[in-house]
Design a protein around this motif. Structure first.
Motif, PDB file in Angstrom:
ATOM      1  N   HIS A 119       0.815  -1.213   0.000  1.00  0.00           N
ATOM      2  CA  HIS A 119       0.000   0.000   0.000  1.00  0.00           C
ATOM      3  C   HIS A 119       0.855   1.273   0.000  1.00  0.00           C
ATOM      4  O   HIS A 119       0.354   2.356  -0.287  1.00  0.00           O
ATOM      5  CB  HIS A 119      -0.922   0.007   1.226  1.00  0.00           C
ATOM      6  N   LEU A 120       2.168   1.125   0.309  1.00  0.00           N
ATOM      7  CA  LEU A 120       3.034   2.296   0.284  1.00  0.00           C
ATOM      8  C   LEU A 120       3.603   2.564  -1.106  1.00  0.00           C
ATOM      9  O   LEU A 120       4.234   3.590  -1.338  1.00  0.00           O
ATOM     10  CB  LEU A 120       4.190   2.098   1.272  1.00  0.00           C
ATOM     11  N   ILE A 121       3.399   1.627  -2.012  1.00  0.00           N
ATOM     12  CA  ILE A 121       4.018   1.731  -3.327  1.00  0.00           C
ATOM     13  C   ILE A 121       3.009   2.283  -4.320  1.00  0.00           C
ATOM     14  O   ILE A 121       1.924   1.743  -4.509  1.00  0.00           O
ATOM     15  CB  ILE A 121       4.527   0.351  -3.790  1.00  0.00           C
ATOM     16  N   ARG A 122       3.370   3.353  -4.956  1.00  0.00           N
ATOM     17  CA  ARG A 122       2.510   3.965  -5.980  1.00  0.00           C
ATOM     18  C   ARG A 122       2.813   3.344  -7.341  1.00  0.00           C
ATOM     19  O   ARG A 122       3.864   2.732  -7.547  1.00  0.00           O
ATOM     20  CB  ARG A 122       2.751   5.477  -6.047  1.00  0.00           C
ATOM     21  N   ASP A 123       1.892   3.512  -8.236  1.00  0.00           N
ATOM     22  CA  ASP A 123       2.069   2.950  -9.575  1.00  0.00           C
ATOM     23  C   ASP A 123       3.288   3.532 -10.280  1.00  0.00           C
ATOM     24  O   ASP A 123       3.917   2.877 -11.113  1.00  0.00           O
ATOM     25  CB  ASP A 123       0.825   3.199 -10.431  1.00  0.00           C
ATOM     26  N   ASP A 124       3.626   4.791  -9.943  1.00  0.00           N
ATOM     27  CA  ASP A 124       4.744   5.436 -10.633  1.00  0.00           C
ATOM     28  C   ASP A 124       6.070   5.188  -9.915  1.00  0.00           C
ATOM     29  O   ASP A 124       7.110   5.678 -10.339  1.00  0.00           O
ATOM     30  CB  ASP A 124       4.504   6.934 -10.772  1.00  0.00           C
ATOM     31  N   ASP A 125       6.034   4.462  -8.792  1.00  0.00           N
ATOM     32  CA  ASP A 125       7.281   4.148  -8.096  1.00  0.00           C
ATOM     33  C   ASP A 125       8.075   3.126  -8.898  1.00  0.00           C
ATOM     34  O   ASP A 125       7.514   2.186  -9.475  1.00  0.00           O
ATOM     35  CB  ASP A 125       7.002   3.586  -6.699  1.00  0.00           C
ATOM     36  N   ASP A 126       9.385   3.308  -8.902  1.00  0.00           N
ATOM     37  CA  ASP A 126      10.261   2.378  -9.614  1.00  0.00           C
ATOM     38  C   ASP A 126      10.660   1.267  -8.649  1.00  0.00           C
ATOM     39  O   ASP A 126      11.729   1.291  -8.047  1.00  0.00           O
ATOM     40  CB  ASP A 126      11.487   3.127 -10.126  1.00  0.00           C
ATOM     41  N   VAL A 127       9.774   0.301  -8.470  1.00  0.00           N
ATOM     42  CA  VAL A 127       9.972  -0.775  -7.494  1.00  0.00           C
ATOM     43  C   VAL A 127       9.834  -2.117  -8.196  1.00  0.00           C
ATOM     44  O   VAL A 127       8.887  -2.352  -8.948  1.00  0.00           O
ATOM     45  CB  VAL A 127       8.958  -0.674  -6.341  1.00  0.00           C
ATOM     46  N   THR A 128      10.790  -2.997  -7.949  1.00  0.00           N
ATOM     47  CA  THR A 128      10.703  -4.366  -8.437  1.00  0.00           C
ATOM     48  C   THR A 128      10.035  -5.213  -7.368  1.00  0.00           C
ATOM     49  O   THR A 128      10.502  -5.264  -6.225  1.00  0.00           O
ATOM     50  CB  THR A 128      12.104  -4.927  -8.743  1.00  0.00           C
TER      51      THR A 128
END
Length: 781
Positions: A119-128
């Protein structure tokens, strides 16, 4: 005139009072510079005080470290990574804490741990995002004793930088100065989950120099320096430095130092070096006392670049490791530690450490870690009493245990197998995993960033395909400083099966552990004789050979567990019954001779090509057959009357050797032993003779069935000579040309060479004796 005399007297009194005042200034790093003698400049005194301040700097590397938001090793552009649905072994609470959830890696550190953070990760975050599917996650493994980078793989002439030929005492050398960043062993180690190594000089010098901690990933700078973790400020000069970082010093004793003298020579060399360092330390302390008391005469700070690391060791600012095996060596180092007042943070090798835990606990003001190999013993005389039960014995004595690879002598990729084997032989599972993570990290002073998973730790993480203590556990991905080391496309784990994710339970080795201590590591190993008929209870599976030689399972895994626990009767080496107690034992209430507690029975194992029965201690010539003549290098003695010098292993075979009996206890009942010798610093002869096959558990060759085949196979070894070899090199093309000539039959069949090469060329199955593998009884484990 009297006024001048009066003024002069007043001035003299003033200076006298000033001198008395300076003489009574308390020991402190702060001096009122208004009272510095007039022949010294303010710059000089500041410089002197800098040196003295550095000597008294607190040994604290973790100040404000937990507050960091980004690792000092972070590389710009590194994606954040979220591993979810994981079983996380953190290494905390003595290795008992297990969390279920997610681990978020960002900015080169463990950012969040335990709970779900999607829930802390936004769609535009660069997260694998990686789904572990219930897989195990651990800290990256720490190999505390490796020569990777200074004895490179593949081995070449320019990469042997581990040992110095320039005398036994060389503490001024630094392993980083010979560190090859192109070493292929880095990738091999990472493939086994190893993320950090201590690069140590070899064991051939009593003081081999400084060791360094390095991360095993390629950096943007592509330099040895950029791979180091918290390098000491002394690395880049001799300027005084208050920013304390641990230095690491490698000492050694025992057989490996033989080229410099014997044991008494080496202990004297260590004592003399420590005495010189103590003299330098005293001179530095005197200098600082004079500076602080205001009586400094302007002399230079007594510094010596060659000996300063040893002075720092006496001050407690160096993590000192000593490579020793035997009681005599371990005891001598403990005495030196107390004589000169410096701590030993780890004893490495330490094959006999488990025999003297109370002595090791008396090391000067330090908790000493014992760094072992779990089962690799007896390659040298000084390791002959090593025991697979040593880790458990030491842990029970309250002494921390870590494991090492000693790469390239053993591949660093298999470091975790050391923990797995130690667990099998009785080391508790939590301590087995700690032994390759937080315990070695603590021994080198890096627990604030390595070896344990917590928020703020370095993002060195391994995702495994099964429980890490299961034999064969393999990393699915490894992150170093938050950077994935494998292709991310294969990072997602398959769902964990019921067995793969469960820690294996070791057998009970209480009796064997007591015997190891009772006999100082050499308990009797002769197998106990039983009747020709033996029964086994609660057997889970039975594996057997079919008539075609294939292995078949008689209890398919698909059966419910309770239904496939059976009784098995073996008589005269053959299975007579598999079934219920009533069917096999004659009564529902009857008990089997041996309760397997759900274990399995299989055909016994066979060793092929080893030196069992031909060599007891690899580096001790008196326990082996000796060095064969190489017909490609030397003229074969005329008395042999044989161009190729073919000899038979049967002529040198010895029964009841310790290695053979240990193999028998491990399920290896049959051995085909060859005179081919595996050597690290040389090459075996091209023609390595004719092997023999024998039963490992038999007491002598005269017992019926002890010899299976007096001549089994002709062994040929083709390859390149080691660069460390003292023998002449033979081109591979010349080796092949010679073998081709012999296979074409140019040697008389009346000679050993002609006879065996003719048989080899014809692929003959005939044998000059009546012993053969056909018709032999089955052996079972």
């Amino acid at each position: 005139m009297f006024e001048n005399v009066k003024q002069t007297s007043l001035l003299l009194c003033f200076f006298a009072v000033a001198l008395v005042y300076l003489a009574h200034i308390p020991r402190s790093t702060t001096v009122n510079l208004d009272f510095v003698p007039i022949n010294h400049s303010r710059t000089d005194i500041n410089r002197a005080l800098e040196f003295c301040d550095a000597l008294n700097a607190p040994l604290d590397t973790v100040k404000d470290f937990s507050d960091r938001k980004r690792s000092d090793r972070y590389e710009h552009g590194t994606n954040a990574t979220l591993v979810r649905n994981a079983v996380i072994w953190t290494g905390r609470d003595n290795g008992t804490e297990i969390l279920r959830g997610s681990i978020l890696l960002d900015n080169g550190i463990v950012w969040r741990l335990g709970s779900a953070y999607e829930h802390l990760i936004r769609d535009d975050d660069d997260v694998t995002i990686i789904d572990a599917n219930g897989g195990w996650v651990t800290p990256g493994l720490v190999d505390i004793h490796s020569h990777a980078g200074i004895m490179s793989s593949p081995f070449t002439s320019g990469t042997n930088n581990a040992a110095s030929p320039n005398g036994p005492i060389v503490p001024w050398l630094r392993s980083v100065d010979g560190f090859d960043t192109h070493d292929e062993s880095f990738r091999l180690a990472v493939a086994g989950g190893v993320t950090t190594i201590q690069v140590t000089p070899a064991n051939n010098n009593a003081m081999g120099g400084e060791a360094f901690m390095a991360k095993l990933r390629s950096t943007l700078d592509k330099t040895p320096t950029s791979m180091l973790i918290e390098p000491p400020c002394a690395l880049n000069g001799t300027k005084p430095c208050k920013d304390f970082r641990w230095r690491h010093l490698k000492l050694a004793c025992g057989e490996d130092l033989g080229s410099h003298g014997h044991r008494m020579d080496m202990i004297w060399a260590l004592r003399a070096a420590l005495h010189k360092a103590r003299q330098l330390k005293t001179a530095q302390d005197t200098f600082c006392s004079e500076v602080e008391e205001g009586v400094w005469g302007g002399e230079n700070f007594p510094d010596d670049l060659q000996w300063q690391v040893l002075v720092d060791a006496l001050r407690g600012g160096v993590k000192t490791t000593v490579h020793c095996h035997e009681v005599v060596d371990l005891d001598a180092i403990v005495r030196l530690s107390n004589e000169f007042g410096f701590p030993i943070h780890s004893f490495q090798g330490a094959s006999e450490a488990y025999l003297i835990p109370s002595t090791l606990n008396n090391t000067w003001q330090s908790e000493t870690v014992i760094v072992l190999s779990a089962t690799r013993h007896r390659s040298k005389r000084e390791t002959y009493r090593g025991s697979e039960y040593a880790p458990r014995i030491l842990a029970n004595s309250g002494i921390p245990v870590a494991f090492k690879s000693d790469h390239p002598y053993s591949n660093s990729r298999y470091l975790l197998q050391e923990a797995q084997m130690a667990h099998y032989y009785g080391l508790p599972g939590n301590l087995a995993l700690l032994a390759v993570t937080s315990i070695p990290a603590n021994a080198v002073g890096l627990t604030h960033r390595l070896g344990t998973l917590f928020e703020g730790a370095d993002a060195d993480v391994v995702l495994w395909d099964s429980h890490p203590l299961r034999l064969g556990a393999t990393p699915l991905n490894v992150w170093i400083d938050g950077i994935a080391q494998f292709d991310e496309k294969v990072a997602d784990a398959e769902p964990q099966g019921s067995d793969r994710g469960v820690r294996p339970e070791p057998p009970n080795w209480d009796k064997e552990t007591r015997e190891a201590l009772r006999w100082d590591g050499l308990p009797p190993l002769f197998p106990s004789k039983i009747s020709t008929k033996v029964s086994f209870g609660r057997v889970k599976e039975v594996w057997t050979r079919s008539r075609r030689g294939e292995i078949e399972v008689l209890f398919p895994p698909s059966y419910p567990v309770k239904e496939r626990l059976a009784n098995v009767v073996v008589e005269s080496g053959k299975i007579k019954c598999i079934g219920t107690a009533l069917a096999c034992l004659g009564s529902r209430e009857a008990s089997a001779d041996i309760d397997l507690h759900g274990g399995s029975i299989s055909p016994s194992f066979m060793s092929y090509g080893s030196a069992l029965g031909l060599e007891e201690i690899a580096s001790e010539p008196s326990t082996g057959n000796g060095v064969l003549y190489d017909a490609f290098v030397h003229d074969i003695p005329t008395i042999l009357g044989d161009a190729g010098g073919v000899v038979r292993a049967m002529d040198a075979l010895v029964f009841s050797t310790r290695n053979a009996l240990v193999a028998y206890r491990s399920g290896v009942t049959l051995a085909t032993s060859s005179l081919r010798k595996n050597v690290f610093a040389g090459r075996t002869p091209v023609i390595a003779g004719v092997s023999a096959s024998f039963r490992t558990g038999f007491p002598h060759a005269m017992e019926q069935g002890a010899i299976v085949q007096t001549a089994t196979a002709l062994h040929i070894s083709v390859g390149r000579a080691s660069l460390l070899s003292s023998t002449s090199s033979v081109a591979v093309s010349e080796q092949m040309a010679g073998i081709r000539r012999l296979l074409m039959g140019w040697e008389d069949e009346k000679t050993e060479t002609g006879l065996w090469f003719k048989r080899a060329s014809e692929a003959s199955s005939s044998s000059p004796d009546k012993h053969n593998l056909r018709g032999a009884n089955e052996d079972y484990n």
